[in-house]
Design a protein around this motif. Structure first.
Motif, PDB file in Angstrom:
ATOM      1  N   PHE A  34      41.790  36.868  31.492  1.00 52.17           N
ATOM      2  CA  PHE A  34      40.693  37.211  30.600  1.00 52.17           C
ATOM      3  C   PHE A  34      41.057  38.357  29.673  1.00 52.17           C
ATOM      4  N   SER A  35      40.489  38.316  28.474  1.00 58.23           N
ATOM      5  CA  SER A  35      40.686  39.409  27.513  1.00 58.23           C
ATOM      6  C   SER A  35      39.567  40.418  27.679  1.00 58.23           C
ATOM      7  N   PHE A  36      39.731  41.566  27.071  1.00 56.40           N
ATOM      8  CA  PHE A  36      38.720  42.612  27.136  1.00 56.40           C
ATOM      9  C   PHE A  36      37.391  42.104  26.578  1.00 56.40           C
ATOM     10  N   GLY A  37      37.448  41.232  25.590  1.00 51.46           N
ATOM     11  CA  GLY A  37      36.238  40.680  24.994  1.00 51.46           C
ATOM     12  C   GLY A  37      35.474  39.749  25.925  1.00 51.46           C
ATOM     13  N   GLN A  38      36.100  39.344  27.012  1.00 53.17           N
ATOM     14  CA  GLN A  38      35.456  38.474  27.985  1.00 53.17           C
ATOM     15  C   GLN A  38      34.998  39.253  29.220  1.00 53.17           C
ATOM     16  N   TRP A  39      34.735  40.539  29.043  1.00 52.35           N
ATOM     17  CA  TRP A  39      34.396  41.411  30.170  1.00 52.35           C
ATOM     18  C   TRP A  39      33.166  40.935  30.923  1.00 52.35           C
ATOM     19  N   LYS A  40      32.224  40.281  30.249  1.00 54.72           N
ATOM     20  CA  LYS A  40      31.018  39.816  30.947  1.00 54.72           C
ATOM     21  C   LYS A  40      31.374  38.764  31.995  1.00 54.72           C
ATOM     22  N   LYS A  41      32.290  37.876  31.673  1.00 58.61           N
ATOM     23  CA  LYS A  41      32.712  36.871  32.654  1.00 58.61           C
ATOM     24  C   LYS A  41      33.386  37.541  33.846  1.00 58.61           C
ATOM     25  N   VAL A  42      34.228  38.523  33.571  1.00 61.25           N
ATOM     26  CA  VAL A  42      34.912  39.241  34.647  1.00 61.25           C
ATOM     27  C   VAL A  42      33.890  39.976  35.509  1.00 61.25           C
ATOM     28  N   PHE A  43      32.883  40.576  34.865  1.00 56.37           N
ATOM     29  CA  PHE A  43      31.818  41.265  35.596  1.00 56.37           C
ATOM     30  C   PHE A  43      31.104  40.301  36.544  1.00 56.37           C
ATOM     31  N   TRP A  44      30.755  39.111  36.056  1.00 55.99           N
ATOM     32  CA  TRP A  44      30.046  38.147  36.903  1.00 55.99           C
ATOM     33  C   TRP A  44      30.927  37.637  38.034  1.00 55.99           C
ATOM     34  N   LEU A  45      32.202  37.451  37.763  1.00 54.34           N
ATOM     35  CA  LEU A  45      33.119  37.044  38.834  1.00 54.34           C
ATOM     36  C   LEU A  45      33.197  38.128  39.909  1.00 54.34           C
ATOM     37  N   ALA A  46      33.320  39.382  39.484  1.00 50.39           N
ATOM     38  CA  ALA A  46      33.399  40.494  40.437  1.00 50.39           C
ATOM     39  C   ALA A  46      32.108  40.627  41.237  1.00 50.39           C
ATOM     40  N   THR A  47      30.985  40.474  40.568  1.00 50.94           N
ATOM     41  CA  THR A  47      29.697  40.592  41.248  1.00 50.94           C
ATOM     42  C   THR A  47      29.514  39.470  42.269  1.00 50.94           C
ATOM     43  N   LEU A  48      29.882  38.259  41.893  1.00 49.60           N
ATOM     44  CA  LEU A  48      29.800  37.145  42.838  1.00 49.60           C
ATOM     45  C   LEU A  48      30.728  37.389  44.026  1.00 49.60           C
ATOM     46  N   PHE A  49      31.926  37.885  43.748  1.00 46.20           N
ATOM     47  CA  PHE A  49      32.868  38.197  44.822  1.00 46.20           C
ATOM     48  C   PHE A  49      32.257  39.228  45.769  1.00 46.20           C
ATOM     49  N   THR A  50      31.619  40.265  45.219  1.00 47.95           N
ATOM     50  CA  THR A  50      30.969  41.291  46.035  1.00 47.95           C
ATOM     51  C   THR A  50      29.863  40.676  46.884  1.00 47.95           C
ATOM     52  N   LEU A  51      29.027  39.857  46.266  1.00 48.22           N
ATOM     53  CA  LEU A  51      27.904  39.255  46.998  1.00 48.22           C
ATOM     54  C   LEU A  51      28.384  38.377  48.151  1.00 48.22           C
ATOM     55  N   THR A  52      29.372  37.542  47.900  1.00 47.20           N
ATOM     56  CA  THR A  52      29.852  36.661  48.965  1.00 47.20           C
ATOM     57  C   THR A  52      30.647  37.440  50.017  1.00 47.20           C
ATOM     58  N   HIS A  53      31.366  38.458  49.581  1.00 54.49           N
ATOM     59  CA  HIS A  53      32.083  39.345  50.498  1.00 54.49           C
ATOM     60  C   HIS A  53      31.086  39.989  51.450  1.00 54.49           C
ATOM     61  N   CYS A  54      29.992  40.507  50.896  1.00 51.67           N
ATOM     62  CA  CYS A  54      28.982  41.189  51.710  1.00 51.67           C
ATOM     63  C   CYS A  54      28.145  40.202  52.526  1.00 51.67           C
ATOM     64  N   LEU A  55      27.996  38.982  52.041  1.00 48.51           N
ATOM     65  CA  LEU A  55      27.295  37.967  52.828  1.00 48.51           C
ATOM     66  C   LEU A  55      28.038  37.711  54.127  1.00 48.51           C
ATOM     67  N   SER A  56      29.343  37.553  54.048  1.00 43.12           N
ATOM     68  CA  SER A  56      30.104  37.321  55.279  1.00 43.12           C
ATOM     69  C   SER A  56      30.070  38.551  56.181  1.00 43.12           C
ATOM     70  N   LEU A  57      30.039  39.748  55.580  1.00 42.95           N
ATOM     71  CA  LEU A  57      29.900  40.963  56.391  1.00 42.95           C
ATOM     72  C   LEU A  57      28.537  41.005  57.071  1.00 42.95           C
ATOM     73  N   ALA A  58      27.486  40.632  56.347  1.00 44.37           N
ATOM     74  CA  ALA A  58      26.135  40.633  56.925  1.00 44.37           C
ATOM     75  C   ALA A  58      26.046  39.634  58.076  1.00 44.37           C
ATOM     76  N   LEU A  59      26.619  38.450  57.870  1.00 49.63           N
ATOM     77  CA  LEU A  59      26.611  37.450  58.942  1.00 49.63           C
ATOM     78  C   LEU A  59      27.338  37.974  60.172  1.00 49.63           C
ATOM     79  N   ALA A  60      28.400  38.715  59.968  1.00 52.32           N
ATOM     80  CA  ALA A  60      29.137  39.306  61.088  1.00 52.32           C
ATOM     81  C   ALA A  60      28.347  40.455  61.713  1.00 52.32           C
ATOM     82  N   ALA A  61      27.735  41.302  60.867  1.00 52.98           N
ATOM     83  CA  ALA A  61      26.988  42.452  61.368  1.00 52.98           C
ATOM     84  C   ALA A  61      25.818  42.027  62.243  1.00 52.98           C
ATOM     85  N   TYR A  62      25.192  40.908  61.909  1.00 52.01           N
ATOM     86  CA  TYR A  62      24.071  40.406  62.694  1.00 52.01           C
ATOM     87  C   TYR A  62      24.516  39.460  63.812  1.00 52.01           C
TER      88      TYR A  62
END
Length: 191
Positions: A34-62
């Motif tokens: 991705f180029s710097f001009g596509q930062w919004k796509k990178v942001f959404w990819l990172a946010t989705l990665f965070t959400l799914t990363h934390c989902l698996s942590l939550a499933l483990a924590a519970y």
């Protein structure tokens, strides 16, 4: 509230831990096409990665999910390798289509689940002493997101500088760095 900040710092350091550089390798491979001009796509990819990363942590924590840590430790570098290889395949193609981005979202979300499982056993031990798990999970997610955005900003900035101030083409830039990441991932898999 102290728990929130403790876990925010833990999430931030989890991503930037020099001994756990696999997270940074994955993020670098994710951002390379991705180029710097596509930062919004990178942001959404990172946010989705965070959400799914934390989902698996939550499933483990519970206590909903328990995983074989050896298997997950093998799968994490495989996700890095796959991401780098996808970059090699798509480096000469334009990353602008919605279809390609939807595929990136699905792959990134799935890989986030795997990466979260890699930290789940340690996180479950930490959370065993916590009565209330929501604030620690949210704090950890905030720390991960902040660290990831820092890494991605650094990668996008470095990409911009190298592509603007050197004769390097985007295609060869993505190929070169993706090949390096793929070789490091292979080393993590087989060594």
């Amino acid at each position: 509230m102290n728990d929130f900040w403790f876990y925010t710092e833990l999430g931030f350091s989890h991503v930037l831990d020099p001994n756990g550089y696999d997270h940074v390798l994955f993020l670098t491979a994710l951002a390379l096409p991705f180029s710097f001009g596509q930062w919004k796509k990178v942001f959404w990819l990172a946010t989705l990665f965070t959400l799914t990363h934390c989902l698996s942590l939550a499933l483990a924590a519970y206590g909903i999910v328990r995983v074989d840590s050896e298997l997950v430790e093998l799968l994490i570098p495989i996700t890095i390798l796959i991401t780098a290889l996808l970059n090699l395949y798509t480096a000469d193609k334009v990353q602008a289509s919605q279809k390609a981005f939807r595929i990136d979202l699905v792959v990134t979300g799935f890989f986030g689940l795997i990466h979260g499982l890699g930290f789940s056993n340690y996180f479950r031990m930490l959370m065993a002493e916590e009565e209330e798990k929501t604030a620690p999970l949210l704090g950890f997610a905030a720390g991960i997101e902040g660290a990831q955005l820092s890494v991605l900003l650094a990668v996008l900035t470095l990409s911009y500088v190298l592509l603007q101030w050197t004769p390097l083409s985007r295609k060869y830039y993505v190929w070169g760095f993706s090949l390096i990441i793929a070789l490091i991932a292979l080393g993590l898999i087989f060594l």
